[in-house]
Design an enzyme around this catalytic site. Structure first.
Site, mmCIF file in Angstrom:
data_model
loop_
_atom_site.group_PDB
_atom_site.id
_atom_site.type_symbol
_atom_site.label_atom_id
_atom_site.label_comp_id
_atom_site.label_asym_id
_atom_site.label_seq_id
_atom_site.Cartn_x
_atom_site.Cartn_y
_atom_site.Cartn_z
ATOM 1 N N ARG A 249 0.858 -1.185 0.000
ATOM 2 C CA ARG A 249 0.000 0.000 0.000
ATOM 3 C C ARG A 249 0.896 1.237 0.000
ATOM 4 N NH1 ARG A 249 -3.227 -3.085 -1.373
ATOM 5 N NH2 ARG A 249 -5.363 -3.466 -0.624
ATOM 6 N N GLU A 278 -2.559 7.864 -4.431
ATOM 7 C CA GLU A 278 -2.886 7.340 -5.770
ATOM 8 C C GLU A 278 -4.376 7.406 -6.083
ATOM 9 O OE1 GLU A 278 -3.522 2.579 -5.316
ATOM 10 O OE2 GLU A 278 -1.499 3.289 -4.866
ATOM 11 N N HIS A 310 -0.848 0.151 -9.486
ATOM 12 C CA HIS A 310 -1.517 -0.795 -8.578
ATOM 13 C C HIS A 310 -2.084 -1.983 -9.362
ATOM 14 C CE1 HIS A 310 -3.654 -0.887 -4.404
ATOM 15 N NE2 HIS A 310 -3.362 -2.113 -4.822
#
Length: 340
Positions: A249, A278, A310
């Site tokens: 993360r 993000e 991601h």
């Protein structure tokens, strides 16, 4: 400091088809997920309501009549949204992710909503992590960009071989363990920090890992204890010239401190599949808009920094696991309520 893994729901059991009586509203449902939900749900005796929209106060009525909803990891589920879901009759949320940091789990529990995550193939993220490591230590970004411009000269910065490096793995849950297993095949020395699992890594205190590792890779869940796990102080503790890999993360790393260490040359590079801030950027087409996260363009401008949006988890196998286990979670919850 030792990190405990996020409690995970059990993997999908063998479920016999039945008349569809369980209803699940699926929020943030991508087109590829929708194909799988439409394929699996009838076979598992479930009726689904699918929407591409993230769950919000304005669309919780879609869940009326269903105790269970499934949500994605791309948007936060705030207390206001949770309260609206509860008023619509929802008592269970299955998030199609390993992490639950986008949901206020404490508030959900307080108002009578159970939240569980899913498990999916750890190989998706583990494979991607090793790919990022190799790309980082072989200067892949610079090499490929030069070749795209038809500059085929050798880069002045020679690459490194993993067998010559010490890799520090922070967090050895299912994904971290899979990363350790892969590193053994490369002959790396592997250090680990976190809850012990059946790995061949040497478990050491965090400060020892940081001082000794040529590569540090992060595989812990995001929580108040792990927020900015790699902040300014710990980045200063890292071995000079080390690389940072993050497929966990974004907020595990204090971005400003990382940028400073990269610009000063204290760190040799970073490969990040997740970045702080993000949200609203990754998974969107931002070619014709200003990126408000000013640190992201600074990172992307560096020749020794790799950024991907991601996507480490995103494989055929993992996506199928995610959908199937999200359905299974809801069925298991209803079964527990009936027999509890």
């Amino acid at each position: 400091m030792t990190f405990s893994p996020v409690p995970q729901a059990a993997s999908a059991p063998s479920i016999s088809p039945s008349v569809p009586t369980t209803g699940i509203t699926v929020y943030g449902c991508g087109r590829d997920e929708a194909v799988l939900f439409r394929e699996m749900a009838p076979r598992l005796g479930v009726r689904t309501t699918l929407t591409e929209a993230a769950v919000s106060e304005g669309n919780t009525e879609l869940a009326s009549g269903s105790q269970c909803v499934s949500v994605g990891h791309k948007s936060p589920v705030t207390p206001a949204v949770l309260l609206s879901l509860r008023r619509a009759g929802v008592t269970y949320i299955s998030t199609r992710s390993i992490g639950c940091n986008h949901i206020d789990v404490e508030y959900a529990t307080r108002i009578g909503i159970t939240v569980e995550n899913v498990v999916y193939s750890p190989d998706s993220v583990a494979d991607y992590t090793l790919m990022l490591m190799l790309m980082a230590v072989r200067n892949a970004k610079t090499t490929v960009r030069r070749a795209d411009l038809h500059d085929y000269r050798l880069n002045e910065a020679r690459g490194k071989e993993l067998r010559d490096l010490t890799v520090g793995v922070i967090g050895t849950g299912r994904i971290g363990t899979a990363v350790v297993d892969r590193l053994q095949g490369f002959g790396s020395r592997v250090l680990a920090h976190g809850s012990r699992s059946a790995t061949t890594a040497d478990y050491v205190p965090l400060d020892v890992l940081l001082r000794s590792s040529d590569i540090v890779t992060l595989h812990v869940p995001l929580s108040p204890d792990t927020h900015h796990l790699l902040g300014e102080r710990r980045i200063r503790q890292m071995k000079k010239g080390a690389f940072v890999i993050n497929t966990g993360r974004g907020p595990l790393i204090e971005t400003e401190a990382l940028v400073s260490a990269l610009e000063s040359g204290r760190l040799s590079g970073a490969a990040l599949d997740v970045v702080e801030g993000e949200e609203g950027i990754f998974y969107a087409d931002c070619r014709d808009r200003l990126i408000e996260n000013t640190l992201l363009p600074r990172l992307q401008s560096m020749p020794n920094v790799l950024i991907s949006p991601h996507t480490a988890y995103y494989t055929d196998h993992a996506l199928r696991d995610t959908v199937e286990n999200s359905i299974a979670n809801c069925l298991n919850f209803e079964s527990r309520k009936q027999h509890g």
